[in-house]
Scaffold this active site. Structure first.
Site, PDB file in Angstrom:
ATOM      1  N   ASN A 180       0.864  -1.180   0.000  1.00 43.31           N
ATOM      2  CA  ASN A 180       0.000   0.000   0.000  1.00 43.31           C
ATOM      3  C   ASN A 180       0.906   1.238   0.000  1.00 43.31           C
ATOM      4  O   ASN A 180       1.493   1.574   1.025  1.00 43.31           O
ATOM      5  CB  ASN A 180      -0.891  -0.044   1.260  1.00 43.31           C
ATOM      6  CG  ASN A 180      -1.709   1.216   1.447  1.00 43.31           C
ATOM      7  OD1 ASN A 180      -1.813   2.044   0.540  1.00 43.31           O
ATOM      8  ND2 ASN A 180      -2.295   1.378   2.636  1.00 43.31           N
ATOM      9  N   TRP A 181       1.013   1.872  -1.149  1.00 47.05           N
ATOM     10  CA  TRP A 181       1.938   3.016  -1.263  1.00 47.05           C
ATOM     11  C   TRP A 181       1.396   4.261  -0.573  1.00 47.05           C
ATOM     12  O   TRP A 181       2.104   5.261  -0.449  1.00 47.05           O
ATOM     13  CB  TRP A 181       2.212   3.330  -2.745  1.00 47.05           C
ATOM     14  CG  TRP A 181       3.052   2.323  -3.450  1.00 47.05           C
ATOM     15  CD1 TRP A 181       3.497   1.120  -2.956  1.00 47.05           C
ATOM     16  CD2 TRP A 181       3.574   2.425  -4.790  1.00 47.05           C
ATOM     17  NE1 TRP A 181       4.255   0.466  -3.904  1.00 47.05           N
ATOM     18  CE2 TRP A 181       4.317   1.240  -5.043  1.00 47.05           C
ATOM     19  CE3 TRP A 181       3.480   3.378  -5.796  1.00 47.05           C
ATOM     20  CZ2 TRP A 181       4.965   1.009  -6.255  1.00 47.05           C
ATOM     21  CZ3 TRP A 181       4.123   3.151  -7.011  1.00 47.05           C
ATOM     22  CH2 TRP A 181       4.865   1.979  -7.234  1.00 47.05           C
ATOM     23  N   LYS A 182       0.120   4.220  -0.185  1.00 46.82           N
ATOM     24  CA  LYS A 182      -0.516   5.403   0.427  1.00 46.82           C
ATOM     25  C   LYS A 182      -0.315   6.623  -0.484  1.00 46.82           C
ATOM     26  O   LYS A 182      -0.356   6.475  -1.697  1.00 46.82           O
ATOM     27  CB  LYS A 182       0.015   5.624   1.845  1.00 46.82           C
ATOM     28  CG  LYS A 182      -0.121   4.355   2.698  1.00 46.82           C
ATOM     29  CD  LYS A 182       0.063   4.582   4.158  1.00 46.82           C
ATOM     30  CE  LYS A 182      -0.101   3.263   4.906  1.00 46.82           C
ATOM     31  NZ  LYS A 182      -0.068   3.414   6.343  1.00 46.82           N
ATOM     32  N   HIS A 233      -9.482   1.169   5.129  1.00 48.28           N
ATOM     33  CA  HIS A 233      -8.203   1.403   5.814  1.00 48.28           C
ATOM     34  C   HIS A 233      -8.436   2.406   6.952  1.00 48.28           C
ATOM     35  O   HIS A 233      -9.234   3.336   6.799  1.00 48.28           O
ATOM     36  CB  HIS A 233      -7.173   1.943   4.814  1.00 48.28           C
ATOM     37  CG  HIS A 233      -5.793   1.956   5.395  1.00 48.28           C
ATOM     38  ND1 HIS A 233      -5.387   2.920   6.291  1.00 48.28           N
ATOM     39  CD2 HIS A 233      -4.749   1.106   5.257  1.00 48.28           C
ATOM     40  CE1 HIS A 233      -4.142   2.661   6.668  1.00 48.28           C
ATOM     41  NE2 HIS A 233      -3.730   1.561   6.050  1.00 48.28           N
ATOM     42  N   GLU A 260      -6.834   4.831   7.922  1.00 48.49           N
ATOM     43  CA  GLU A 260      -6.599   6.232   7.567  1.00 48.49           C
ATOM     44  C   GLU A 260      -7.787   6.820   6.810  1.00 48.49           C
ATOM     45  O   GLU A 260      -7.998   8.030   6.813  1.00 48.49           O
ATOM     46  CB  GLU A 260      -5.294   6.343   6.740  1.00 48.49           C
ATOM     47  CG  GLU A 260      -4.072   6.158   7.639  1.00 48.49           C
ATOM     48  CD  GLU A 260      -2.836   5.604   6.953  1.00 48.49           C
ATOM     49  OE1 GLU A 260      -2.779   5.624   5.708  1.00 48.49           O
ATOM     50  OE2 GLU A 260      -1.935   5.128   7.664  1.00 48.49           O
ATOM     51  N   GLU A 280      -5.274  -4.890  10.884  1.00 53.80           N
ATOM     52  CA  GLU A 280      -4.278  -3.833  11.079  1.00 53.80           C
ATOM     53  C   GLU A 280      -4.601  -3.038  12.346  1.00 53.80           C
ATOM     54  O   GLU A 280      -5.403  -2.098  12.298  1.00 53.80           O
ATOM     55  CB  GLU A 280      -4.303  -2.860   9.898  1.00 53.80           C
ATOM     56  CG  GLU A 280      -3.973  -3.475   8.572  1.00 53.80           C
ATOM     57  CD  GLU A 280      -3.382  -2.442   7.617  1.00 53.80           C
ATOM     58  OE1 GLU A 280      -2.261  -2.652   7.167  1.00 53.80           O
ATOM     59  OE2 GLU A 280      -4.035  -1.421   7.360  1.00 53.80           O
ATOM     60  N   GLY A 297       2.603   2.299  10.995  1.00 52.32           N
ATOM     61  CA  GLY A 297       3.623   3.337  10.881  1.00 52.32           C
ATOM     62  C   GLY A 297       4.329   3.668  12.190  1.00 52.32           C
ATOM     63  O   GLY A 297       5.041   4.667  12.283  1.00 52.32           O
ATOM     64  N   SER A 321       3.556  -1.934  10.504  1.00 56.26           N
ATOM     65  CA  SER A 321       4.999  -1.986  10.783  1.00 56.26           C
ATOM     66  C   SER A 321       5.666  -3.308  10.420  1.00 56.26           C
ATOM     67  O   SER A 321       6.602  -3.744  11.097  1.00 56.26           O
ATOM     68  CB  SER A 321       5.266  -1.630  12.258  1.00 56.26           C
ATOM     69  OG  SER A 321       4.848  -0.307  12.515  1.00 56.26           O
ATOM     70  N   GLY A 377       2.791  -1.114   4.362  1.00 56.23           N
ATOM     71  CA  GLY A 377       2.757   0.305   4.014  1.00 56.23           C
ATOM     72  C   GLY A 377       4.161   0.808   3.704  1.00 56.23           C
ATOM     73  O   GLY A 377       4.712   0.543   2.628  1.00 56.23           O
ATOM     74  N   GLY A 378       4.769   1.500   4.663  1.00 55.95           N
ATOM     75  CA  GLY A 378       6.061   2.151   4.467  1.00 55.95           C
ATOM     76  C   GLY A 378       7.121   1.267   3.809  1.00 55.95           C
ATOM     77  O   GLY A 378       7.834   1.700   2.897  1.00 55.95           O
TER      78      GLY A 378
END
Ligand code: PGA
Length: 257
Positions: A12-14, A100, A102, A170, A176, A216, A237-238
């Site tokens: 997930n590149w966000k 998600h 976010e 999640e 993150g 994470s 993610g990151g």
């Protein structure tokens, strides 16, 4: 991991990276780094504005599929700023991330998420339903919140569609943050999710749902969380923005590892 189902890794590149040039080179480098792996399902979900360019890079890839990070449930109309399923379908998008945390934080509720999920399945695509608690309480009350997210997200979904449903657990506090639950905690959550699905559907249908962990995940913790957590893969993610790290995470879930 369930028998007969390949592990699934979703990047997930966000809202990254900053330019189309960087996005295309990231996609190219990931494609080269993973090569022709055929024992892991890999998805990358860039910002929708990059979909056409990333699709051009991946279109002959049998290894990496495309996903998006949200969608509107209507096909077209007066929905300013939104993008519909047929619009991304043209670019061979096969996975849609839904709910998600976010996006929930921006006001997306269970009813909206269910509308999007239903539309995703109707289009023959795979829905990745994100669920997770904001924090854990000693008494385990957060579990009823998780159950509500699953039940509300899957309202009206018939058991024959379940092979197109992925649940990504999640915990919001792990996203993150560099913190993760223990592998044992993830394993327990996996069993809990499976129990809810078995209560809602027959057990053999419920088992068609892949359960991912997200929050994470990196190349150092992936193997332990995968094996000990008994999940079917990860929503990353990151770490999915770093080619070598993302590749190492993918390698860590290979059946031949
Ligand atoms: P993270 O994000 O891997 O950067 O923690 C996971 C996610 O939000 O899907």
């Amino acid at each position: 991991m369930k028998k007969g189902i390949l592990p699934l890794i979703v990047g997930n590149w966000k809202m990254n990276p900053l330019s189309i040039t960087i996005a295309t080179s990231l996609a190219k480098n990931i494609k080269t780094a993973v090569g022709k792996i055929d024992d892991v399902d890999i998805v990358i979900a860039p910002p929708t504005v990059y979909i056409a360019s990333v699709h051009a890079i991946l279109k002959h890839s049998k290894t990496i599929a495309l996903g998006v990070q949200t969608i509107h449930h209507e096909k077209l109309g007066a929905f300013t700023g939104e993008i519909s399923i047929p619009m991304v379908h043209e670019f061979s998008v096969r996975y849609i991330i839904l709910g998600h945390s976010e996006r929930r934080a921006l006001g997306e509720d269970d009813v909206t998420i269910n509308e999007k999920l239903t539309a995703t399945l109707k289009a023959g695509m795979t829905a990745i339903l994100c669920i997770g608690e904001k924090k854990r309480d000693e008494g385990g009350l957060y579990l009823s919140g998780i159950e509500k997210q699953i039940r509300a997200g899957l309202v009206g979904v018939s058991r024959t569609k379940l092979s197109h449903v992925v649940i990504a657990y999640e915990p919001v506090w792990a996203i993150g943050s560099g913190m993760t639950p223990t592998a044992e905690d993830i394993h327990e959550m996996r069993l809990f999710i499976e129990k809810i699905l078995s209560d809602m559907y027959e057990r053999n249908y419920a088992q068609k749902v892949r359960v991912l962990y997200g929050g994470s995940v990196d190349e150092k913790n992936a193997r332990e969380l995968f094996v000990g957590g008994t999940v079917d893969g990860f929503l990353v993610g990151g770490a999915s923005l770093h080619v070598k790290t993302f590749r190492d995470i993918i390698m860590s879930v290979r059946p031949t590892h």
